[in-house]
Design an enzyme around this catalytic site. Structure first.
Site, PDB file in Angstrom:
ATOM      1  N   TYR A 330      -3.237  -2.706 -10.304  1.00 56.88           N
ATOM      2  CA  TYR A 330      -4.177  -1.870 -11.062  1.00 56.88           C
ATOM      3  C   TYR A 330      -3.679  -0.422 -11.010  1.00 56.88           C
ATOM      4  O   TYR A 330      -3.466   0.133  -9.942  1.00 56.88           O
ATOM      5  CB  TYR A 330      -5.555  -2.012 -10.433  1.00 56.88           C
ATOM      6  N   CYS A 331      -3.464   0.184 -12.169  1.00 58.12           N
ATOM      7  CA  CYS A 331      -3.097   1.594 -12.287  1.00 58.12           C
ATOM      8  C   CYS A 331      -1.785   1.870 -11.528  1.00 58.12           C
ATOM      9  O   CYS A 331      -0.788   1.203 -11.757  1.00 58.12           O
ATOM     10  CB  CYS A 331      -4.254   2.476 -11.814  1.00 58.12           C
ATOM     11  N   ILE A 332      -1.764   2.827 -10.610  1.00 57.67           N
ATOM     12  CA  ILE A 332      -0.529   3.150  -9.887  1.00 57.67           C
ATOM     13  C   ILE A 332      -0.035   1.946  -9.092  1.00 57.67           C
ATOM     14  O   ILE A 332       1.179   1.774  -8.892  1.00 57.67           O
ATOM     15  CB  ILE A 332      -0.739   4.373  -8.959  1.00 57.67           C
TER      16      ILE A 332
END
Length: 597
Positions: A330-332
């Protein structure tokens, strides 16, 4: 004025008492501000070079096209004067009225007095006229590079939003009405809220967005059942208890971003992605990252890959006895999952069967709304800050994200808390938003320089554990979910990264809404739909043009995709094993940490 016996009227007495309270609060405020950390000018404003570029371009425009700038200025004068004349004409008729307003509605000006009271209406209209004129003047400047243009537009918008009349007591009818109705009590409560926020953050102003006493992680938020089955210096591995008699053979691990905490996926039972995944018959593990302090200064991207991702994968294989598992980033954490997959491909490690990316950027050619902060003036400042403190404190991260949506996350909450004297709401999402984490100094700089600024993963290659890896090295079957209005990971940029991955089996889903609401979107409510498309991974806009809209959550579509890559059903697994006893109940201990920086 006094009563017959010489006492002050009750209303005046109350006001006098409130003024005395303000005096005491003022002394507390001064003491709290004295604790503020030494300011880093490089993190407070863009560098002087940007101002010089803007000034030079404006001067050049003035010399070469004076008529165009004069036209903009005269247009502003004309509109401001016209509105003043209209207001005067209406008042001259002896009526307490305002000129007819046919402009678009702005939710900041929802109080009826903005449209009915001559004073407030005049202030509002003059502000909107001025804001429009400033935007037009900046837009008319030519000769700027694209990055400088984006930055100047961004900071111009910040100044315009800051100067809105709603942000000042004398021109905010809601605050003035509340102050009169409470005989100044609301202003005293507001000052108490302001002082409390500054005291809580040792001199820094961080607005409390949600009631901190309304939620307790593991008690009424983040309550999915499970246990910590492994722990090292970087993460706790949580295995969640099965809710079905049988489960898919291939286990699933979620790597959430370490910029914030994993329980965004488990806020309440009815919108918990964690619970829903377990209910679909998947053996689920989630990584809960350590919230670092200054002792983590030298922890870098290599550590997150080796001691985080690769270690978690190894331990899950040992616990379940499976040779392969599926992974979500998720994301980074999705960015770093991509790095890990490319590294594993180079090493011939086939432990990951399929991967899912939630709102993930791997190609940073388009920096989106973060363009303003990803240039050398700010990144140099961050490098200086982490060299001094060891970590990039959550304060700076929270402030940056908040200013991307300043009206929603700064000015409106400040008005409610400090001018209206309201207590922060009991809102789980805002509670999570305020539960920030620090970032290790080395990791923060490596991420900003190598990935965001130099775009090495999509370009010449990013070095991980001594190996140079590229996007083309991500070859496992994958599914990527992006969000239509995501201002943190713009969907077109996410699409561009997926397009460059080397996998032959690629699925892309575009959810409605933004970075959080587009992901935390459970079935049943049908609040947001999603898009799929038969178009190839060549052009994002062409993909969107050919896309089909589907009502409701993308979760079931993804679960079907995942089930097809998760093997046969087998008996549900107990938590851990003899070598991995349960160390603590979910949500673990790391998620509760709030270290100072």
């Amino acid at each position: 004025m006094t009563t017959a016996d010489g006492d002050l009227p009750a209303a005046t007495q109350h006001l006098t008492e409130n003024l005395a309270r303000v005096e005491a609060l003022s002394q507390r405020l001064v003491a709290a501000l004295a604790q503020k950390r030494a300011p880093n000018p490089a993190l407070e404003a863009p560098g002087q070079e940007l101002f010089l570029k803007a000034g030079s371009a404006l001067m050049k425009e003035w010399l070469e096209h004076p008529g165009k700038l004069m036209e903009t200025q005269i247009s502003y004068w004309g509109q401001a004067l016209k509105h003043y004349a209209e207001a005067q004409a209406v008042l001259a008729k002896g009526k307490l009225a305002v000129p007819e307003d046919t402009g678009p509605k702005d939710r900041r000006f929802s109080n009826p007095l903005w449209d009915t009271n001559p004073y407030f209406n005049f202030v509002k209209q003059q502000y909107l006229i001025s804001a429009k004129a400033i935007e037009a003047s900046v837009a008319a400047i030519e000769g700027l590079e694209q990055v400088d243009r984006k930055r100047i537009d961004y900071f111009t918008r910040q100044i315009i939003d800051l100067m809105a009349p709603t942000n000042f007591l004398a021109t905010n009818p809601d605050a003035l009405e509340r102050a009169l109705a409470t005989e100044g009590e609301s202003l005293v409560r507001g000052m108490e809220n302001l002082v409390a926020d500054i005291e809580a953050h040792k001199g820094d102003l961080v607005i409390t967005l949600a009631d901190r006493d309304a939620f307790k992680v593991g008690v009424n938020i983040g309550t999915a059942k499970g246990g910590v089955v492994f722990r090292n210096h970087l993460f706790e591995l949580i295995q969640f208890s099965p809710s079905t008699e049988t489960v898919h053979q291939t286990p699933l691990v979620i790597f959430p971003p370490w910029i914030n905490k994993f329980y965004i996926l488990d806020l309440k039972p009815e919108n918990s992605l964690i619970r829903w995944i377990v209910d679909q018959g998947f053996t689920l593990f989630v990584v809960a990252w350590k919230n670092p302090d200054a002792s983590y200064a030298k922890i870098g991207m290599d550590d997150y890959v080796r001691d985080g991702y690769l270690t978690a994968i190894r331990e899950i294989k040992a616990i379940t006895g499976e040779e392969k598992l599926n992974a979500v980033g998720y994301c980074i954490a999705g960015t770093t999952l991509g790095l890990t997959l490319a590294l594993m491909q180079k090493r011939g490690d086939k432990s990951i069967n399929a991967a899912t990316f939630f709102t993930t950027l791997t190609d940073f050619a388009d920096q989106g709304e973060f363009t303003a902060f990803l240039q050398d003036d700010f990144v140099d400042g961050i490098e200086e800050q982490v060299a001094r403190e060891g970590v990039l404190a959550s304060y700076f991260m929270t402030r940056t994200f908040s200013y991307l949506r300043a009206n929603d996350l700064i000015y409106q909450p400040a008005i409610r808390s400090y001018m209206m004297g309201e207590a922060p709401p009991a809102f789980d999402l805002l509670f999570w938003n305020g539960d920030g984490t620090n970032l290790p100094g080395k990791m923060a700089v490596e991420y900003l320089r190598g990935l965001c600024q130099r775009d090495e993963f999509a370009g010449k290659g990013f070095t991980v554990l001594g190996e140079k890896v590229k996007l083309s090295g991500v070859k496992v079957p994958l599914c990527a979910i992006a969000c239509e209005t995501d201002h943190i990971a713009p969907w077109r940029a996410s699409f561009a990264g997926v397009a460059q991955m080397g996998a032959k089996d690629k699925t892309f889903i575009l959810s409605q809404s933004g970075h959080i609401a587009g992901i935390v979107n459970p079935p049943g409510k049908d609040k947001y739909g999603h898009f799929t498309s038969p178009a190839p991974f060549t052009d994002a806009d062409a993909w969107r043009t050919a896309a089909e809209f589907h009502k409701g959550s993308w979760w079931p579509r993804w679960a079907a995709w995942l089930a097809g890559r998760s093997g046969k059903r087998t008996a549900a697994r107990e938590l851990g094993d003899s070598a991995h006893p349960v160390l603590a109940p979910a949500p673990g201990t790391y998620v509760l940490e709030r270290p100072e920086a």
